[in-house]
Design an enzyme around this catalytic site. Sequence first.
Site, PDB file in Angstrom:
ATOM      1  N   ALA A   1       0.806  -1.225   0.000  1.00 16.49           N
ATOM      2  CA  ALA A   1       0.000   0.000   0.000  1.00 16.49           C
ATOM      3  C   ALA A   1       0.837   1.272   0.000  1.00 16.49           C
ATOM      4  O   ALA A   1       0.293   2.356  -0.224  1.00 16.49           O
ATOM      5  CB  ALA A   1      -0.929   0.007   1.220  1.00 16.49           C
TER       6      ALA A   1
ATOM      7  N   LYS B   1      -1.826   6.160  -1.821  1.00 15.30           N
ATOM      8  CA  LYS B   1      -0.793   6.945  -1.150  1.00 15.30           C
ATOM      9  C   LYS B   1       0.219   7.507  -2.139  1.00 15.30           C
ATOM     10  O   LYS B   1       0.472   8.710  -2.162  1.00 15.30           O
ATOM     11  CB  LYS B   1      -0.074   6.089  -0.101  1.00 15.30           C
ATOM     12  CG  LYS B   1      -0.985   5.332   0.860  1.00 15.30           C
ATOM     13  CD  LYS B   1      -1.870   6.240   1.663  1.00 15.30           C
ATOM     14  CE  LYS B   1      -2.580   5.512   2.785  1.00 15.30           C
ATOM     15  NZ  LYS B   1      -3.504   4.457   2.374  1.00 15.30           N
TER      16      LYS B   1
END
Length: 393
Positions: A209, A242
């Site tokens: 992530a 992100k």
Amino acid sequence: MLSNLKPQAPDKILMLIEEYKADTRQGKIDLGVGVYKDPQGVTPVMRAVKAAEQRIWESQTTKAYTGLAGEPEYRNAMAQMVLGDVPADRLASVASVGGTGAIRQALELARMANPDLTVHVSDPTWPNHLSIMKFMGLPFVEYRYFDNATRGVDFEGMKADIAKAGKGDIVLLHGCCHNPTGANLTLDQWREVIAILEKSGAVPLIDLAYQGFGDGLDADAEATRLVAKSLPEVLIAASCSKNFGIYRERTGILMALSENPSARDLAQGAMAYLNRQNFSFPPDHGARIVSTILTDDALRGDWKAELEDVRNTMLALRDQLASELRDLSGSDRFDFIAQHRGMFSRLGATPEQVQKLKSDSAIYMVGDSRLNIAGLNRDTVPVLARAIIDAGI
């Protein structure tokens, strides 16, 4: 019918956000919500994202459906970013609704392949991992990971626990920037994990992530690439929230590496089928932003430069906080903050100490003492450091 529904427990992080908003004290600090913020407290739209959206707006002629698996250009670009040398004869992939959607689809795929599997997950892990598995009714066990005394990885405990995974089980691993602790494995430790999985026949599911938020875009993918090259079957759930800053576009991808082309084709068909059952066609806008950036040299270069700025900002905040705490405490017991990577670190504080930070200093963090480094700036670091010492952490 609807009156028969049972109340659901509220999300603790979302509750924390609302509590923070309601706090009227000046100088309050939000270290709970897991989004990147610049020194002004804003989650910015990256320059390359703006430019890509402009280009898409000017050139796009239709909003018709994409394919069930998403656009090949996006999937290929993401595979190259994550894996480097893409093993095309082994790789199946589908676009997903964010990284969370990729995790859910990966677990659905694994259960289709092995209805009797158990998922092995780090203690601690991202709370939504556990929430999803509980909702799905998937059996899971936790393996030791974070040493609260050293604030590092309990690697011997981890090895002993994941060695208990059976053939066809899933071992959920964080590819980099472990959430919520910030404590990562070294490459040599990854090699030992690979050897254990190779012996047991358990399948790794890597949650990636935060690629680009730790040691750099390629460095953060190095462990994932090593696993992909070393084991016959690997699942990878990657997020663009992100590193591209497109949180609300819900852009992710699920990749499955198989032993051979025949197994790859089966996986590709099953993954497309799961997309159809869950949301039919995947969202395209975020994926098209990403593929536009990754396939254009100028946009890719500008995006990588801005991503490096984001990464270095967080590293500087880590160093500053560790230095402030070293001076105030007269010890090196907080140096782990500078050694951790990504947005998060786990202080190892008690719930009572976390509550004291909130009540005495208007500093908000998750109850397990996970703090979002990106919620700080140069001016608030000394405030946090003093509060940590005053809370007796």
